[in-house]
Design a protein around this motif. Structure first.
Motif, mmCIF file in Angstrom:
data_model
loop_
_atom_site.group_PDB
_atom_site.id
_atom_site.type_symbol
_atom_site.label_atom_id
_atom_site.label_comp_id
_atom_site.label_asym_id
_atom_site.label_seq_id
_atom_site.Cartn_x
_atom_site.Cartn_y
_atom_site.Cartn_z
ATOM 1 N N ILE A 7 0.731 -1.130 0.403
ATOM 2 C CA ILE A 7 -0.046 0.365 -0.092
ATOM 3 C C ILE A 7 0.391 1.022 0.408
ATOM 4 O O ILE A 7 0.350 2.297 -0.835
ATOM 5 C CB ILE A 7 -0.834 0.311 1.307
ATOM 6 C CG1 ILE A 7 -2.465 -1.188 1.145
ATOM 7 C CG2 ILE A 7 -1.174 1.188 1.314
ATOM 8 C CD1 ILE A 7 -3.121 -1.501 2.186
ATOM 9 N N ILE A 8 2.002 1.547 0.910
ATOM 10 C CA ILE A 8 2.682 2.239 0.628
ATOM 11 C C ILE A 8 3.521 2.469 -0.417
ATOM 12 O O ILE A 8 3.348 3.467 -0.561
ATOM 13 C CB ILE A 8 3.975 2.709 2.164
ATOM 14 C CG1 ILE A 8 2.608 2.211 3.377
ATOM 15 C CG2 ILE A 8 5.305 3.194 2.067
ATOM 16 C CD1 ILE A 8 4.057 1.675 4.499
ATOM 17 N N ARG A 9 4.150 1.364 -1.445
ATOM 18 C CA ARG A 9 4.438 1.855 -2.339
ATOM 19 C C ARG A 9 3.532 2.523 -3.473
ATOM 20 O O ARG A 9 4.090 3.243 -4.335
ATOM 21 C CB ARG A 9 5.407 0.191 -2.546
ATOM 22 C CG ARG A 9 6.487 -0.029 -1.690
ATOM 23 C CD ARG A 9 6.958 -1.224 -2.783
ATOM 24 N NE ARG A 9 7.571 -1.664 -1.830
ATOM 25 C CZ ARG A 9 8.943 -2.865 -2.184
ATOM 26 N NH1 ARG A 9 8.077 -3.901 -2.548
ATOM 27 N NH2 ARG A 9 9.528 -2.859 -1.017
ATOM 28 N N LYS A 10 2.241 1.140 -3.701
ATOM 29 C CA LYS A 10 1.432 1.804 -4.307
ATOM 30 C C LYS A 10 1.366 3.759 -3.911
ATOM 31 O O LYS A 10 0.729 4.798 -5.060
ATOM 32 C CB LYS A 10 0.210 2.005 -4.539
ATOM 33 C CG LYS A 10 -0.718 2.054 -5.011
ATOM 34 C CD LYS A 10 -2.287 1.426 -5.063
ATOM 35 C CE LYS A 10 -3.349 1.504 -5.993
ATOM 36 N NZ LYS A 10 -5.015 0.925 -5.723
ATOM 37 N N VAL A 11 0.761 4.527 -2.868
ATOM 38 C CA VAL A 11 0.837 5.186 -2.298
ATOM 39 C C VAL A 11 2.218 6.767 -2.848
ATOM 40 O O VAL A 11 2.170 7.851 -3.760
ATOM 41 C CB VAL A 11 0.786 5.951 -1.107
ATOM 42 C CG1 VAL A 11 0.268 7.111 -1.051
ATOM 43 C CG2 VAL A 11 -0.292 5.505 -0.699
ATOM 44 N N ASP A 12 2.839 6.257 -2.942
ATOM 45 C CA ASP A 12 4.152 6.902 -3.401
ATOM 46 C C ASP A 12 4.490 6.182 -5.046
ATOM 47 O O ASP A 12 4.931 7.864 -5.270
ATOM 48 C CB ASP A 12 5.313 6.032 -3.269
ATOM 49 C CG ASP A 12 5.815 6.903 -1.679
ATOM 50 O OD1 ASP A 12 5.049 7.145 -1.012
ATOM 51 O OD2 ASP A 12 6.846 5.551 -1.235
ATOM 52 N N ILE A 13 3.789 6.016 -5.488
ATOM 53 C CA ILE A 13 4.048 5.924 -7.118
ATOM 54 C C ILE A 13 2.878 7.037 -7.695
ATOM 55 O O ILE A 13 3.219 7.375 -8.279
ATOM 56 C CB ILE A 13 3.450 4.901 -7.782
ATOM 57 C CG1 ILE A 13 5.200 3.486 -7.368
ATOM 58 C CG2 ILE A 13 3.179 4.393 -8.852
ATOM 59 C CD1 ILE A 13 4.720 2.024 -7.745
ATOM 60 N N GLU A 14 2.068 6.732 -6.940
ATOM 61 C CA GLU A 14 0.698 8.080 -7.225
ATOM 62 C C GLU A 14 1.493 8.994 -6.442
ATOM 63 O O GLU A 14 1.458 9.814 -7.705
ATOM 64 C CB GLU A 14 -0.127 7.392 -6.636
ATOM 65 C CG GLU A 14 -1.114 6.284 -7.013
ATOM 66 C CD GLU A 14 -2.355 5.529 -6.925
ATOM 67 O OE1 GLU A 14 -2.927 6.279 -5.236
ATOM 68 O OE2 GLU A 14 -3.267 4.496 -6.414
ATOM 69 N N LYS A 15 1.831 9.427 -5.723
ATOM 70 C CA LYS A 15 2.593 10.971 -5.961
ATOM 71 C C LYS A 15 3.236 11.177 -6.811
ATOM 72 O O LYS A 15 3.551 12.942 -6.608
ATOM 73 C CB LYS A 15 2.930 11.134 -3.952
ATOM 74 C CG LYS A 15 2.345 10.700 -3.015
ATOM 75 C CD LYS A 15 2.635 10.801 -1.541
ATOM 76 C CE LYS A 15 1.475 10.613 -1.464
ATOM 77 N NZ LYS A 15 2.423 10.839 0.946
ATOM 78 N N GLN A 16 4.255 10.196 -7.172
ATOM 79 C CA GLN A 16 5.633 10.209 -8.247
ATOM 80 C C GLN A 16 4.870 10.907 -9.374
ATOM 81 O O GLN A 16 5.140 11.380 -9.790
ATOM 82 C CB GLN A 16 6.488 9.297 -8.708
ATOM 83 C CG GLN A 16 7.050 9.014 -6.583
ATOM 84 C CD GLN A 16 7.610 8.538 -7.438
ATOM 85 O OE1 GLN A 16 8.210 6.932 -7.981
ATOM 86 N NE2 GLN A 16 8.976 7.876 -6.361
ATOM 87 N N TYR A 17 3.253 9.715 -9.683
ATOM 88 C CA TYR A 17 2.864 9.922 -10.873
ATOM 89 C C TYR A 17 2.423 11.511 -11.167
ATOM 90 O O TYR A 17 2.221 12.345 -12.038
ATOM 91 C CB TYR A 17 1.922 9.044 -11.105
ATOM 92 C CG TYR A 17 1.385 8.675 -12.284
ATOM 93 C CD1 TYR A 17 1.433 9.112 -13.322
ATOM 94 C CD2 TYR A 17 -0.056 9.368 -12.733
ATOM 95 C CE1 TYR A 17 0.807 9.401 -14.671
ATOM 96 C CE2 TYR A 17 -1.255 9.278 -13.771
ATOM 97 C CZ TYR A 17 -0.091 8.949 -15.057
ATOM 98 O OH TYR A 17 -1.229 9.623 -16.162
ATOM 99 N N GLU A 18 1.321 11.952 -10.165
ATOM 100 C CA GLU A 18 1.193 13.589 -9.784
ATOM 101 C C GLU A 18 2.112 14.596 -9.879
ATOM 102 O O GLU A 18 1.451 15.063 -10.788
ATOM 103 C CB GLU A 18 0.385 13.648 -8.072
ATOM 104 C CG GLU A 18 -0.772 14.890 -8.285
ATOM 105 C CD GLU A 18 -1.394 14.647 -7.272
ATOM 106 O OE1 GLU A 18 -1.711 15.585 -6.901
ATOM 107 O OE2 GLU A 18 -0.765 14.163 -6.231
#
Length: 65
Positions: A7-18
């Motif tokens: 979950i933490i990795r997914k959130v990090d990836i989404e923040k980077q994409y944003e």
């Protein structure tokens, strides 16, 4: 524990994409401004189309928050 890391990795990836989308947004706005200065209708329409796509992607990301 593995689920939490996932979950933490997914959130990090989404923040980077944003962040990347926001950089693209800035670039397209600058391109649109330049096209407006040159009165280049074709380029203005391309920029507006891409800006709409970026907006839709950002809206999609925020829908899950």
């Amino acid at each position: 524990m593995k689920q939490m890391i996932k979950i933490i990795r997914k959130v990090d990836i989404e923040k980077q994409y944003e962040h990347v989308l926001r950089l693209e947004l800035d670039y397209e706005l600058a391109s649109l401004y330049s096209a407006m200065q040159e009165n280049n209708e074709e380029e203005m329409e391309k920029c507006k189309k891409r800006l709409k796509e970026i907006q839709d992607e950002l809206d999609g990301l925020h829908a899950y928050v």
